[in-house]
Design a protein around this motif. Structure first.
Motif: not given
Length: 146
Positions: A72-95
Motif C-alpha cells: 500500500v502506498l505510504p500516504e494511504y497506510r493506516g486506513r484499513g486498505i491493507a486489511k481489506s486487500l488481504l481479506s479480498a486476496l483470501e477470498e480469491l484464494a478460497a474461490g
C-alpha cells in the motif's frame, strides 16, 4: 475503496510493484526481485480512482496458495486498505480452491508482521529460498472453504 482484479500488464499495477520493490531495496538493500509464478492473480485497491495498493495470490500446489506483492502506498497506510486487500486476496484464494495460504515477509517490515498476526496468520518454518534468509519470517493460514 474499490478492489478489483487486474492483469500483470496493467500500468497501475506495474507502478505499484515498482514502488514496492523500491521500498524493499530501501529496507533491505538491492537483493533480487523474486519472480511471481505463472498463474498468479493480482488485485489492486483504488481510492478515488487512484491505484493505492496491490497483492497477488500465486499457486504453490493444489491446496496451497502464496501471497505475494502486498503493498500500500505510504500516504494511504493506516486506513484499513491493507486489511481489506488481504481479506479480498483470501477470498480469491478460497474461490480458487486453496485451503491454505502462506507468505514471507521481513523483520524490517513490522507493520506487515503486525497485520498478518492480527489476521490470524501463524509463524511457520521458512520454506523454499527463505530457509537460509535470517531477515525473513514465514507465515501461513488455513482458509475457510466457500
Amino acid at each position: 475503496m474499490l478492489i478489483e482484479e487486474r492483469t500483470a500488464a496493467d500500468g497501475d499495477l506495474t507502478a505499484l510493484l515498482d514502488a514496492a520493490f523500491a521500498e524493499l531495496v530501501a529496507r533491505y538493500g538491492p537483493e533480487g526481485r523474486s519472480q511471481v509464478r505463472a498463474g498468479a492473480r493480482y488485485l489492486v485497491a483504488s481510492v478515488d480512482d487512484r491505484a493505492v495498493g496491490c497483492g497477488a495470490v500465486q499457486p504453490v500446489d493444489s491446496g496451497t496458495g502464496e501471497l505475494k506483492r502486498m503493498y500500500v502506498l505510504p500516504e494511504y497506510r493506516g486506513r484499513g486498505i491493507a486489511k481489506s486487500l488481504l481479506s479480498a486476496l483470501e477470498e480469491l484464494a478460497a474461490g480458487l480452491g486453496y485451503r491454505r495460504l502462506r507468505l514471507a515477509t521481513g523483520v524490517r517490515q513490522p507493520e506487515a508482521i503486525a497485520l498478518y498476526e492480527r489476521c490470524a496468520y501463524v509463524l511457520t518454518e521458512p520454506y523454499g529460498k527463505y530457509v537460509d534468509a535470517p531477515l525473513t519470517r514465514c507465515y501461513a493460514k488455513a482458509l475457510a472453504q466457500q
